[in-house]
Design a protein around this motif. Sequence first.
Motif, PDB file in Angstrom:
ATOM      1  N   ALA A  59       0.840  -1.210   0.000  1.00 30.80           N
ATOM      2  CA  ALA A  59       0.000   0.000   0.000  1.00 30.80           C
ATOM      3  C   ALA A  59       0.871   1.255   0.000  1.00 30.80           C
ATOM      4  CB  ALA A  59      -0.931   0.001   1.212  1.00 30.80           C
ATOM      5  N   ASP A  60       1.889   1.285   0.878  1.00 30.13           N
ATOM      6  CA  ASP A  60       2.797   2.439   0.923  1.00 30.13           C
ATOM      7  C   ASP A  60       3.492   2.628  -0.423  1.00 30.13           C
ATOM      8  OD1 ASP A  60       2.161   2.830   3.571  1.00 30.13           O
ATOM      9  OD2 ASP A  60       3.929   1.787   4.341  1.00 30.13           O
ATOM     10  N   TYR A  61       3.950   1.515  -0.991  1.00 30.23           N
ATOM     11  CA  TYR A  61       4.628   1.557  -2.290  1.00 30.23           C
ATOM     12  C   TYR A  61       3.711   2.155  -3.362  1.00 30.23           C
ATOM     13  CZ  TYR A  61       6.342  -0.113  -6.787  1.00 30.23           C
ATOM     14  OH  TYR A  61       6.739  -0.189  -8.097  1.00 30.23           O
ATOM     15  N   THR A  62       2.479   1.667  -3.423  1.00 28.70           N
ATOM     16  CA  THR A  62       1.525   2.126  -4.440  1.00 28.70           C
ATOM     17  C   THR A  62       1.182   3.598  -4.252  1.00 28.70           C
ATOM     18  OG1 THR A  62       0.605  -0.108  -4.521  1.00 28.70           O
ATOM     19  CG2 THR A  62      -0.728   1.638  -5.493  1.00 28.70           C
ATOM     20  N   ILE A  63       0.956   4.005  -3.017  1.00 24.92           N
ATOM     21  CA  ILE A  63       0.618   5.408  -2.733  1.00 24.92           C
ATOM     22  C   ILE A  63       1.759   6.330  -3.164  1.00 24.92           C
ATOM     23  CG2 ILE A  63       0.242   7.092  -0.863  1.00 24.92           C
ATOM     24  CD1 ILE A  63      -1.359   4.751   0.553  1.00 24.92           C
ATOM     25  N   MET A  64       3.004   5.959  -2.784  1.00 21.78           N
ATOM     26  CA  MET A  64       4.159   6.795  -3.158  1.00 21.78           C
ATOM     27  C   MET A  64       4.344   6.823  -4.669  1.00 21.78           C
ATOM     28  SD  MET A  64       7.085   6.308  -0.255  1.00 21.78           S
ATOM     29  CE  MET A  64       6.877   4.640   0.303  1.00 21.78           C
ATOM     30  N   LEU A  65       4.100   5.693  -5.316  1.00 20.41           N
ATOM     31  CA  LEU A  65       4.235   5.616  -6.776  1.00 20.41           C
ATOM     32  C   LEU A  65       3.218   6.546  -7.450  1.00 20.41           C
ATOM     33  CD1 LEU A  65       5.824   4.095  -8.988  1.00 20.41           C
ATOM     34  CD2 LEU A  65       3.971   2.431  -9.022  1.00 20.41           C
ATOM     35  N   ILE A  66       1.976   6.476  -7.000  1.00 20.73           N
ATOM     36  CA  ILE A  66       0.908   7.300  -7.595  1.00 20.73           C
ATOM     37  C   ILE A  66       1.128   8.780  -7.295  1.00 20.73           C
ATOM     38  CG2 ILE A  66      -1.563   7.835  -7.435  1.00 20.73           C
ATOM     39  CD1 ILE A  66      -2.009   4.779  -7.093  1.00 20.73           C
ATOM     40  N   ASN A  67       1.568   9.099  -6.065  1.00 23.13           N
ATOM     41  CA  ASN A  67       1.799  10.493  -5.683  1.00 23.13           C
ATOM     42  C   ASN A  67       3.072  11.077  -6.282  1.00 23.13           C
ATOM     43  OD1 ASN A  67      -0.501  10.459  -4.142  1.00 23.13           O
ATOM     44  ND2 ASN A  67       0.560  10.142  -2.212  1.00 23.13           N
ATOM     45  N   GLY A  68       3.914  10.203  -6.836  1.00 25.96           N
ATOM     46  CA  GLY A  68       5.169  10.678  -7.420  1.00 25.96           C
ATOM     47  C   GLY A  68       6.239  10.956  -6.373  1.00 25.96           C
ATOM     48  N   THR A  69       6.110  10.341  -5.179  1.00 22.94           N
ATOM     49  CA  THR A  69       7.084  10.587  -4.109  1.00 22.94           C
ATOM     50  C   THR A  69       8.021   9.408  -3.879  1.00 22.94           C
ATOM     51  OG1 THR A  69       5.490   9.805  -2.458  1.00 22.94           O
ATOM     52  CG2 THR A  69       5.547  12.184  -2.884  1.00 22.94           C
ATOM     53  N   LEU A  70       7.856   8.328  -4.643  1.00 19.83           N
ATOM     54  CA  LEU A  70       8.649   7.113  -4.406  1.00 19.83           C
ATOM     55  C   LEU A  70      10.144   7.364  -4.572  1.00 19.83           C
ATOM     56  CD1 LEU A  70       8.740   4.083  -3.772  1.00 19.83           C
ATOM     57  CD2 LEU A  70       8.512   3.659  -6.226  1.00 19.83           C
ATOM     58  N   ASN A  71      10.535   7.978  -5.670  1.00 18.05           N
ATOM     59  CA  ASN A  71      11.969   8.196  -5.915  1.00 18.05           C
ATOM     60  C   ASN A  71      12.591   9.115  -4.876  1.00 18.05           C
ATOM     61  OD1 ASN A  71      11.844   6.481  -8.062  1.00 18.05           O
ATOM     62  ND2 ASN A  71      12.233   8.006  -9.627  1.00 18.05           N
ATOM     63  N   THR A  72      11.857  10.142  -4.471  1.00 18.52           N
ATOM     64  CA  THR A  72      12.355  11.048  -3.441  1.00 18.52           C
ATOM     65  C   THR A  72      12.562  10.280  -2.139  1.00 18.52           C
ATOM     66  OG1 THR A  72      11.088  12.818  -4.483  1.00 18.52           O
ATOM     67  CG2 THR A  72      11.911  13.244  -2.260  1.00 18.52           C
ATOM     68  N   HIS A  73      11.599   9.436  -1.810  1.00 16.80           N
ATOM     69  CA  HIS A  73      11.693   8.609  -0.597  1.00 16.80           C
ATOM     70  C   HIS A  73      12.918   7.696  -0.664  1.00 16.80           C
ATOM     71  CE1 HIS A  73      10.503   5.940   2.689  1.00 16.80           C
ATOM     72  NE2 HIS A  73      10.702   4.937   1.865  1.00 16.80           N
ATOM     73  N   LEU A  74      13.090   7.001  -1.784  1.00 15.43           N
ATOM     74  CA  LEU A  74      14.214   6.068  -1.931  1.00 15.43           C
ATOM     75  C   LEU A  74      15.553   6.796  -1.856  1.00 15.43           C
ATOM     76  CD1 LEU A  74      12.810   3.768  -4.760  1.00 15.43           C
ATOM     77  CD2 LEU A  74      13.014   3.224  -2.321  1.00 15.43           C
ATOM     78  N   LYS A  75      15.611   7.981  -2.474  1.00 10.14           N
ATOM     79  CA  LYS A  75      16.850   8.763  -2.460  1.00 10.14           C
ATOM     80  C   LYS A  75      17.198   9.173  -1.031  1.00 10.14           C
ATOM     81  CE  LYS A  75      18.930  12.934  -4.400  1.00 10.14           C
ATOM     82  NZ  LYS A  75      18.674  14.205  -5.038  1.00 10.14           N
TER      83      LYS A  75
END
Length: 132
Positions: A59-75
Amino acid sequence: ENVMNNKLPKTKIDKRTGIEYHLKGDYYIPNIVAPKQEKIVLNKYGKMRLKYLKEYRKADYTIMLINGTLNTHLKEIQETAQTRVEQIIDQLKEKSNLTEDMKNTDVLYWVGTMNSIKSQAEEIVLNELIYV
């Protein structure tokens, strides 16, 4: 026969959601574009975090992916993890009384101790940042 001759409109807007659709063949496709994400190169910690999110935090992964925050989070996670590992290694080196001179005098002891210290530091960081 009359239904077949009716032309479907090229675009339509769903009044309930406000989403615009375009006609593609016989289907309406929503005009949705994912937000632009910052391009990043993942290091070991970034890859481990991504794998963990996909497997155990879908769920967290999908939310971050849709919101466009996944890469920022990973970085953020990978930079923090790298810094923490280096800090912990320095702290553990001090506690173990390991010196640079030992590199020349007792190489095997020095390498073994450094490997042990690095493993301990990574284990701490994995539990603090990656697998949470």
